[in-house]
Design a protein around this motif. Structure first.
Motif, PDB file in Angstrom:
ATOM      1  N   TRP A   1       0.844  -1.174   0.000  1.00 27.87           N
ATOM      2  CA  TRP A   1       0.000   0.000   0.000  1.00 27.87           C
ATOM      3  C   TRP A   1       0.885   1.231   0.000  1.00 27.87           C
ATOM      4  O   TRP A   1       1.154   1.843   1.019  1.00 27.87           O
ATOM      5  CB  TRP A   1      -0.923  -0.051   1.212  1.00 27.87           C
ATOM      6  CG  TRP A   1      -2.037   0.923   1.162  1.00 27.87           C
ATOM      7  CD1 TRP A   1      -3.091   0.896   0.319  1.00 27.87           C
ATOM      8  CD2 TRP A   1      -2.210   2.061   1.978  1.00 27.87           C
ATOM      9  NE1 TRP A   1      -3.914   1.945   0.563  1.00 27.87           N
ATOM     10  CE2 TRP A   1      -3.385   2.689   1.588  1.00 27.87           C
ATOM     11  CE3 TRP A   1      -1.485   2.629   2.986  1.00 27.87           C
ATOM     12  CZ2 TRP A   1      -3.855   3.842   2.169  1.00 27.87           C
ATOM     13  CZ3 TRP A   1      -1.951   3.764   3.563  1.00 27.87           C
ATOM     14  CH2 TRP A   1      -3.129   4.360   3.164  1.00 27.87           C
ATOM     15  N   SER A   2       1.390   1.609  -1.170  1.00 25.98           N
ATOM     16  CA  SER A   2       2.364   2.689  -1.237  1.00 25.98           C
ATOM     17  C   SER A   2       1.838   3.958  -1.898  1.00 25.98           C
ATOM     18  O   SER A   2       2.508   4.981  -1.868  1.00 25.98           O
ATOM     19  CB  SER A   2       3.593   2.216  -2.005  1.00 25.98           C
ATOM     20  OG  SER A   2       3.243   1.965  -3.349  1.00 25.98           O
ATOM     21  N   LEU A   3       0.686   3.896  -2.525  1.00 24.62           N
ATOM     22  CA  LEU A   3       0.110   5.057  -3.209  1.00 24.62           C
ATOM     23  C   LEU A   3       1.052   5.619  -4.267  1.00 24.62           C
ATOM     24  O   LEU A   3       1.092   6.826  -4.522  1.00 24.62           O
ATOM     25  CB  LEU A   3      -0.267   6.147  -2.200  1.00 24.62           C
ATOM     26  CG  LEU A   3      -1.283   5.769  -1.132  1.00 24.62           C
ATOM     27  CD1 LEU A   3      -1.452   6.901  -0.144  1.00 24.62           C
ATOM     28  CD2 LEU A   3      -2.623   5.411  -1.765  1.00 24.62           C
ATOM     29  N   GLY A   4       1.867   4.745  -4.862  1.00 23.32           N
ATOM     30  CA  GLY A   4       2.784   5.181  -5.905  1.00 23.32           C
ATOM     31  C   GLY A   4       4.007   5.916  -5.394  1.00 23.32           C
ATOM     32  O   GLY A   4       4.672   6.624  -6.138  1.00 23.32           O
ATOM     33  N   TRP A   5       4.337   5.749  -4.117  1.00 31.64           N
ATOM     34  CA  TRP A   5       5.454   6.472  -3.502  1.00 31.64           C
ATOM     35  C   TRP A   5       6.459   5.461  -2.980  1.00 31.64           C
ATOM     36  O   TRP A   5       6.116   4.602  -2.180  1.00 31.64           O
ATOM     37  CB  TRP A   5       4.903   7.331  -2.375  1.00 31.64           C
ATOM     38  CG  TRP A   5       5.861   8.322  -1.836  1.00 31.64           C
ATOM     39  CD1 TRP A   5       6.355   9.414  -2.465  1.00 31.64           C
ATOM     40  CD2 TRP A   5       6.439   8.317  -0.532  1.00 31.64           C
ATOM     41  NE1 TRP A   5       7.195  10.092  -1.653  1.00 31.64           N
ATOM     42  CE2 TRP A   5       7.263   9.437  -0.449  1.00 31.64           C
ATOM     43  CE3 TRP A   5       6.332   7.478   0.562  1.00 31.64           C
ATOM     44  CZ2 TRP A   5       7.990   9.732   0.690  1.00 31.64           C
ATOM     45  CZ3 TRP A   5       7.052   7.795   1.680  1.00 31.64           C
ATOM     46  CH2 TRP A   5       7.864   8.909   1.746  1.00 31.64           C
ATOM     47  N   ASP A   6       7.700   5.546  -3.414  1.00 29.76           N
ATOM     48  CA  ASP A   6       8.742   4.600  -3.027  1.00 29.76           C
ATOM     49  C   ASP A   6       9.650   5.243  -1.981  1.00 29.76           C
ATOM     50  O   ASP A   6      10.342   6.229  -2.261  1.00 29.76           O
ATOM     51  CB  ASP A   6       9.549   4.201  -4.271  1.00 29.76           C
ATOM     52  CG  ASP A   6      10.565   3.120  -3.999  1.00 29.76           C
ATOM     53  OD1 ASP A   6      10.616   2.613  -2.863  1.00 29.76           O
ATOM     54  OD2 ASP A   6      11.306   2.785  -4.936  1.00 29.76           O
TER      55      ASP A   6
END
Length: 88
Positions: A1-6
């Motif tokens: 569950w990263s919301l497109g953030w690494d």
């Protein structure tokens, strides 16, 4: 569950390496403010480091696909090192 953030990309690439580039330029400008001139040694050092950081960003995708970056989790070791020691 990263919301497109690494997290690893943010700490290593965005924070650490971008601060390195901005930090060296800031130190060079501070030298000019204090002494009124850029010394050759400062200019060469900053230039070489800027080339290194530029090459890093050209190869950022390759770096993020290396074995150690892919398999290490974004834990204390990687985050602390990239947030604290890279800008130093």
């Amino acid at each position: 569950w990263s919301l497109g953030w690494d997290l690893k990309q943010f700490t290593n690439c965005r924070w650490g390496m971008m601060f390195w580039a901005i930090g060296t330029l800031s130190f060079m400008m501070k030298q000019r403010e204090i002494h009124g001139v850029f010394y050759d040694s400062m200019f060469i050092s900053v230039f070489v480091q800027q080339v290194y950081v530029f090459k890093f960003f050209l190869w950022e995708t390759g770096y993020l696909n290396t074995m150690d970056i892919q398999h290490d989790r974004a834990g204390f070791y990687i985050c602390w090192g990239c947030l604290v020691w890279v800008p130093c």
